[in-house]
Design a protein around this motif. Structure first.
Motif, PDB file in Angstrom:
ATOM      1  N   THR A 100       0.830  -1.206   0.000  1.00  0.00           N
ATOM      2  CA  THR A 100       0.000   0.000   0.000  1.00  0.00           C
ATOM      3  C   THR A 100       0.864   1.256   0.000  1.00  0.00           C
ATOM      4  O   THR A 100       0.591   2.216  -0.734  1.00  0.00           O
ATOM      5  N   TYR A 191      -6.843   4.504  12.251  1.00  0.00           N
ATOM      6  CA  TYR A 191      -6.596   3.125  11.828  1.00  0.00           C
ATOM      7  C   TYR A 191      -6.990   2.208  12.979  1.00  0.00           C
ATOM      8  O   TYR A 191      -6.329   2.180  14.018  1.00  0.00           O
ATOM      9  N   LYS A 195     -11.219  -2.930  15.463  1.00  0.00           N
ATOM     10  CA  LYS A 195     -12.605  -2.465  15.512  1.00  0.00           C
ATOM     11  C   LYS A 195     -13.029  -2.101  16.938  1.00  0.00           C
ATOM     12  O   LYS A 195     -14.094  -2.484  17.432  1.00  0.00           O
ATOM     13  N   LYS A 206     -11.989  10.025   8.918  1.00  0.00           N
ATOM     14  CA  LYS A 206     -12.369   8.689   8.470  1.00  0.00           C
ATOM     15  C   LYS A 206     -11.887   7.663   9.488  1.00  0.00           C
ATOM     16  O   LYS A 206     -10.912   7.902  10.210  1.00  0.00           O
ATOM     17  N   ILE A 208     -10.738   3.560   9.418  1.00  0.00           N
ATOM     18  CA  ILE A 208     -10.480   2.423   8.547  1.00  0.00           C
ATOM     19  C   ILE A 208     -10.071   1.214   9.389  1.00  0.00           C
ATOM     20  O   ILE A 208      -9.473   1.358  10.452  1.00  0.00           O
ATOM     21  N   THR A 209     -10.394   0.045   8.900  1.00  0.00           N
ATOM     22  CA  THR A 209     -10.021  -1.193   9.585  1.00  0.00           C
ATOM     23  C   THR A 209      -9.015  -2.003   8.784  1.00  0.00           C
ATOM     24  O   THR A 209      -8.446  -2.965   9.291  1.00  0.00           O
ATOM     25  N   ASP A 210      -8.810  -1.604   7.538  1.00  0.00           N
ATOM     26  CA  ASP A 210      -7.819  -2.247   6.669  1.00  0.00           C
ATOM     27  C   ASP A 210      -6.916  -1.151   6.098  1.00  0.00           C
ATOM     28  O   ASP A 210      -7.406  -0.135   5.606  1.00  0.00           O
ATOM     29  N   SER A 212      -5.218  -0.812   3.470  1.00  0.00           N
ATOM     30  CA  SER A 212      -5.351  -0.495   2.049  1.00  0.00           C
ATOM     31  C   SER A 212      -6.499   0.465   1.769  1.00  0.00           C
ATOM     32  O   SER A 212      -6.564   1.048   0.676  1.00  0.00           O
ATOM     33  N   GLN A 213      -7.386   0.659   2.734  1.00  0.00           N
ATOM     34  CA  GLN A 213      -8.500   1.594   2.540  1.00  0.00           C
ATOM     35  C   GLN A 213      -8.022   3.041   2.362  1.00  0.00           C
ATOM     36  O   GLN A 213      -8.786   3.891   1.862  1.00  0.00           O
ATOM     37  N   GLN A 216      -8.420   4.497  -1.117  1.00  0.00           N
ATOM     38  CA  GLN A 216      -9.716   4.992  -1.561  1.00  0.00           C
ATOM     39  C   GLN A 216      -9.871   6.505  -1.326  1.00  0.00           C
ATOM     40  O   GLN A 216     -10.738   7.145  -1.913  1.00  0.00           O
TER      41      GLN A 216
END
Length: 219
Positions: A100, A191, A195, A206, A208-210, A212-213, A216
């Motif tokens: 990533t 990050y 969760k 934002k 994110i949990t992954d 690579s998000q 986006q």
């Protein structure tokens, strides 16, 4: 989609898998100080005392030794040397991070902002193969200021030559990372791969949990 010029990152717990490193550090302590013991309860206590790296290392091990008396107790003046000599070797990249990052650096400026000692943090970065990837690395010891103080974020922005409104900051800690960068005018990305529930009043740009998000958000 917003037009970001830079993406900045926390180190421990974001780019690097600190949880796994801490568990390996625990096993090193057990191997050095104990014999023939069940480690399940001990590991839970160690994680509690370690507090994701925010606790004093001497206090971490002394608390563990007080609760679980060892065969050999590392003297307090030697704990930092023992910890630092081993801990760096246990760090690895979070899964998928390097792929990533390579995509991100091809399109925007990048930086690391991390709290910690310069020698230790630089060693972690080098071991993970990240030392030649980022445009700049800001470490709190040499910067003279640490997260969540907005000054450390502003220092990185100045080095990158971008405004706060053009930058994302990605980190796993809501206070140090998200709130700190947003007080500097940046967009904070939480990050949160485990969760966890957000029990603060901090509102990330934002979540994110992954890893690579992130892609986006920058196109």
């Amino acid at each position: 989609m917003m037009d970001f010029e830079a993406v900045l990152f926390d180190l421990d717990g974001t780019l690097l898998d600190r949880s796994r490193a801490a568990d390996s550090m625990f096993l090193a302590v057990v191997g050095e100080c104990y014999s023939g013991v069940s480690t399940e309860g001990m590991l839970h206590s160690f994680r509690k005392y370690d507090n994701n790296g925010y606790s004093n290392k001497v206090e971490v091990l002394n608390s563990l030794f007080d609760e679980y008396p060892p065969d050999y107790r590392i003297p307090s003046p030697e704990i930092y040397d023992f910890w630092n000599a081993r801990f760096i070797d246990f760090f690895s990249l979070e899964e998928g991070v390097l792929d990533t990052i390579r995509l991100i650096v091809s399109g925007v400026k990048t930086a690391i902002i991390t709290n910690g000692y310069t020698k230790t943090q630089n060693a972690k970065i080098a071991k993970a193969g990240l030392d030649k990837i980022f445009d700049t690395v800001i470490i709190s010891e040499e910067a003279g200021v640490k997260k969540p103080d907005p000054q450390i974020f502003n220092l990185a922005l100045q080095k990158l030559g971008v405004s706060p409104q053009e930058a994302l900051y990605v980190g796993d800690n809501l206070v140090n990372d998200v709130d700190g960068c947003q007080k500097a005018g940046m967009y904070g990305v939480w990050y949160n791969p485990e969760k966890l529930k957000n029990e603060t009043d901090i509102v990330p740009f934002k979540e994110i949990t992954d890893f690579s998000q992130i892609l986006q958000m920058i196109g």
